[in-house]
Design a protein around this motif. Structure first.
Motif, PDB file in Angstrom:
ATOM      1  N   LEU A  14       0.827  -1.205   0.000  1.00  0.00           N
ATOM      2  CA  LEU A  14       0.000   0.000   0.000  1.00  0.00           C
ATOM      3  C   LEU A  14       0.861   1.256   0.000  1.00  0.00           C
ATOM      4  O   LEU A  14       0.580   2.226  -0.722  1.00  0.00           O
ATOM      5  N   SER A  15       1.918   1.250   0.804  1.00  0.00           N
ATOM      6  CA  SER A  15       2.814   2.407   0.849  1.00  0.00           C
ATOM      7  C   SER A  15       3.501   2.626  -0.496  1.00  0.00           C
ATOM      8  O   SER A  15       3.580   3.757  -0.993  1.00  0.00           O
ATOM      9  N   PHE A  16       3.988   1.546  -1.104  1.00  0.00           N
ATOM     10  CA  PHE A  16       4.663   1.664  -2.403  1.00  0.00           C
ATOM     11  C   PHE A  16       3.709   2.177  -3.474  1.00  0.00           C
ATOM     12  O   PHE A  16       4.069   3.068  -4.269  1.00  0.00           O
ATOM     13  N   THR A  17       2.484   1.660  -3.500  1.00  0.00           N
ATOM     14  CA  THR A  17       1.511   2.085  -4.509  1.00  0.00           C
ATOM     15  C   THR A  17       1.153   3.555  -4.341  1.00  0.00           C
ATOM     16  O   THR A  17       1.032   4.306  -5.327  1.00  0.00           O
ATOM     17  N   THR A  18       1.000   3.994  -3.100  1.00  0.00           N
ATOM     18  CA  THR A  18       0.642   5.391  -2.838  1.00  0.00           C
ATOM     19  C   THR A  18       1.750   6.338  -3.285  1.00  0.00           C
ATOM     20  O   THR A  18       1.492   7.393  -3.902  1.00  0.00           O
ATOM     21  N   VAL A  19       3.007   5.989  -2.998  1.00  0.00           N
ATOM     22  CA  VAL A  19       4.128   6.828  -3.436  1.00  0.00           C
ATOM     23  C   VAL A  19       4.235   6.826  -4.954  1.00  0.00           C
ATOM     24  O   VAL A  19       4.538   7.863  -5.570  1.00  0.00           O
ATOM     25  N   LEU A  20       3.968   5.701  -5.598  1.00  0.00           N
ATOM     26  CA  LEU A  20       4.002   5.630  -7.063  1.00  0.00           C
ATOM     27  C   LEU A  20       2.972   6.580  -7.674  1.00  0.00           C
ATOM     28  O   LEU A  20       3.279   7.334  -8.611  1.00  0.00           O
ATOM     29  N   LEU A  21       1.750   6.559  -7.141  1.00  0.00           N
ATOM     30  CA  LEU A  21       0.715   7.469  -7.643  1.00  0.00           C
ATOM     31  C   LEU A  21       1.106   8.922  -7.405  1.00  0.00           C
ATOM     32  O   LEU A  21       0.863   9.803  -8.258  1.00  0.00           O
ATOM     33  N   SER A  22       1.713   9.195  -6.256  1.00  0.00           N
ATOM     34  CA  SER A  22       2.133  10.560  -5.955  1.00  0.00           C
ATOM     35  C   SER A  22       3.213  11.022  -6.928  1.00  0.00           C
ATOM     36  O   SER A  22       3.176  12.166  -7.421  1.00  0.00           O
ATOM     37  N   CYS A  23       4.181  10.159  -7.241  1.00  0.00           N
ATOM     38  CA  CYS A  23       5.249  10.534  -8.190  1.00  0.00           C
ATOM     39  C   CYS A  23       4.678  10.774  -9.586  1.00  0.00           C
ATOM     40  O   CYS A  23       5.120  11.691 -10.302  1.00  0.00           O
ATOM     41  N   ILE A  24       3.692   9.959  -9.975  1.00  0.00           N
ATOM     42  CA  ILE A  24       3.049  10.185 -11.277  1.00  0.00           C
ATOM     43  C   ILE A  24       2.347  11.547 -11.290  1.00  0.00           C
ATOM     44  O   ILE A  24       2.433  12.312 -12.269  1.00  0.00           O
ATOM     45  N   GLY A  25       1.652  11.861 -10.195  1.00  0.00           N
ATOM     46  CA  GLY A  25       0.978  13.155 -10.107  1.00  0.00           C
ATOM     47  C   GLY A  25       1.958  14.313 -10.149  1.00  0.00           C
ATOM     48  O   GLY A  25       1.724  15.324 -10.848  1.00  0.00           O
ATOM     49  N   LEU A  26       3.081  14.191  -9.459  1.00  0.00           N
ATOM     50  CA  LEU A  26       4.084  15.255  -9.494  1.00  0.00           C
ATOM     51  C   LEU A  26       4.703  15.388 -10.885  1.00  0.00           C
ATOM     52  O   LEU A  26       5.031  16.509 -11.320  1.00  0.00           O
ATOM     53  N   GLY A  27       4.855  14.274 -11.585  1.00  0.00           N
ATOM     54  CA  GLY A  27       5.362  14.329 -12.953  1.00  0.00           C
ATOM     55  C   GLY A  27       4.415  15.087 -13.871  1.00  0.00           C
ATOM     56  O   GLY A  27       4.856  15.878 -14.731  1.00  0.00           O
TER      57      GLY A  27
END
Length: 525
Positions: A170-183
């Motif tokens: 869950l933590s990894f998926t949340t950070v992945l979505l956040s990095c995509i959003g920042l991109g």
């Protein structure tokens, strides 16, 4: 004339079944070799990643905590300086870089976020390898017909391990979505309403991921070290009366995998017990000696004490066994001492009384009681009784406390007369040849005595009292003790809970705010 027809040796041709059987044997052997190779590869990969994890990621440098804090701080700066660059940046750096201060901070924060994502990915992969190794050991125990799934505490330990996997994913998926959003924000810019709302949502996801990750900081486990599952194990049951005092204490705090290996080792050790020595006495003497070694007894004396009850091969098995090395023994004793400090404090106090020749609490009865001074989750009350007289006697042990559950405990014990006089009024050496030392006397005293273990659950925080009474059956008081303890939360656990709850609540609120603002923007409200 010789009949050559009968002289011919007829060779038996293998039938189809034999060909099939040989094929099965070859395939099973190949499968076993392949399984061993894959298992060794699995453990080797876990060993390498665990070393990196302990030195850089989750421990040591603690990148999984340092990187998100740095990332969140940088992104706040990017938000704060949107549209207004500092004078020093505008005059000196922006002409060369061609980027505003806000967009540069946003880029830097995104890069740090990607670094956090990589660290979490490596950590998550290491956890997956540890789980795969754990599942392999469970499967191997089933094949040996020694399944650990039936042992006490397995279900709870498996649940904690699965929870670790879920939280890491869950933590990894949340950070992945956040990095995509920042991109995406880097592409469309922070000056647009969509960019602002997406930035807010990404920042909230990072906060949420911190909360998810903090849940994984406890119940850590690995399969590289023999004691790697101890932190993920919590003993669900324990004996109320310890028959083999040290044996029951150590076994209670062993995870199911270690417990099966421990039982197997003790069965092997029984074959090396010297003639004329009972197995239970030998086992307690071995564990008592190892505990004394944990407290500083030198290795030479340890071997001499072990060889008083075991043959030389038995002492070698205890000290040099691959599955239970001496270092592992010391780790297990330290773990049990952390879980039940009152038990070992009681043992040390009786040892000191015997070493200096102090008289027992009562003339014909040894009575000692101990409880943790600081209670966090539960209190472990230990009481030791030993009848020094030559007659059996019956006593009643009572516990009363308004601050713990159960509020009252009453237990009746039939104390048999001591088989030997284990208590000496003279001072004794720690270790000499024979049983006329503290180790020998202490082992016999614990074997013939009665050790009671009661768990008390606190009802409130703060100062608490526990009253202990030892009475005759008629109700006459023999001896009583009043114990004052402090009940409080463990600091690390409390801090972890506060950080987890606050980051998850704040992250959820920020994500909700960004969603609402974007919905209002879409519908032109």
């Amino acid at each position: 004339m010789i009949c050559w027809k009968h002289a011919i040796i007829h060779k038996k041709k293998p039938n189809a079944f034999e060909f099939h059987h040989r094929g099965l044997c070859v395939s099973e052997t190949a499968a076993d070799v392949s399984s061993e190779d894959s298992t060794s590869s699995l453990f080797e990969r876990e060993r390498v990643l665990l070393s990196i994890d302990n030195q850089l990621i989750s421990l040591g440098l603690r990148l999984t905590l340092l990187l998100p804090a740095f990332c969140l701080f940088i992104l706040i700066g990017s938000w704060a300086y949107e549209g207004t660059d500092p004078n020093w940046w505008e005059s000196s750096i922006e002409p060369s870089v061609g980027q505003s201060f806000s967009s540069t901070l946003l880029l830097l924060g995104t890069v740090v976020g990607i670094g956090w994502l990589l660290a979490l990915g490596i950590h998550r992969y290491r956890i997956a390898l540890s789980y795969a190794a754990f599942a392999h050991e469970v499967e191997a125990s089933v094949k040996r017909h020694q399944s650990i799934e039936a042992l006490h505490g397995y279900d709870g330990m498996a649940h904690r391990i699965h929870k670790q996997l879920r939280m890491h994913s869950l933590s990894f998926t949340t950070v992945l979505l956040s990095c995509i959003g920042l991109g995406v924000v880097l592409i469309i810019g922070l000056h647009t309403s969509l960019g602002e709302n997406l930035f807010l949502a990404s920042w909230g996801m990072l906060l949420l991921a911190v909360g998810f990750h903090m849940n994984t900081r406890q119940n850590r486990f690995n399969m590289v070290h023999k004691s790697g599952l101890l932190d993920a194990f919590d003993a669900p049951v324990h004996p109320s009366t310890l028959e083999g005092v040290f044996d029951d204490m150590i076994r209670t705090h062993l995870d199911p995998l270690l417990r099966s290996k421990y039982d197997e080792l003790m069965r092997s050790v029984q074959g090396f017990v010297k003639r004329g020595i009972k197995h239970d006495f030998a086992r307690e003497k071995v564990l008592m000696t190892l505990y004394r070694h944990y407290n500083g007894l030198d290795s030479k004396t340890v071997r001499l004490e072990l060889e008083e009850v075991l043959k030389e091969d038995g002492a070698d098995l205890i000290l040099d066994d691959k599955s239970f090395s001496l270092e592992l023994w010391l780790e297990l004793i330290e773990h049990a001492q952390q879980q039940c400090p009152a038990f070992f404090r009681l043992i040390d106090r009786i040892e000191q009384d015997m070493e200096f020749g102090r008289p027992p609490a009562l003339k014909d009865l040894v009575f000692e009681v101990d409880l943790e001074n600081v209670v966090t989750k539960r209190a472990n009350l230990f009481v030791f009784m030993h009848n020094l007289s030559k007659k059996s006697r019956t006593v009643v042990f009572r516990v009363q406390s308004p601050d713990f559950r159960p509020n009252q405990i009453s237990m009746r014990y039939d104390l048999a007369p001591g088989k030997e006089m284990w208590w000496s009024s003279d001072s004794l050496p720690i270790a000499i040849e024979g049983n006329e030392d503290v180790l020998g006397k202490m082992t016999g005293l614990l074997r013939d005595g009665t050790m009671a273990w009661q768990t008390l659950l606190p009802e409130r925080f703060g100062e608490a009292t526990v009253s202990v009474r030892l009475e005759e059956v008629s109700g006459d008081l023999l001896i009583g003790r009043q114990i004052n303890v402090n009940v409080r939360n463990e600091f690390r656990r409390r801090l972890r809970r506060i950080v987890t709850l606050s980051t998850q609540v704040m992250g959820a609120l920020v994500i909700t705010l960004a969603t609402v603002l974007e919905m209002l923007e879409i519908f032109n409200v």
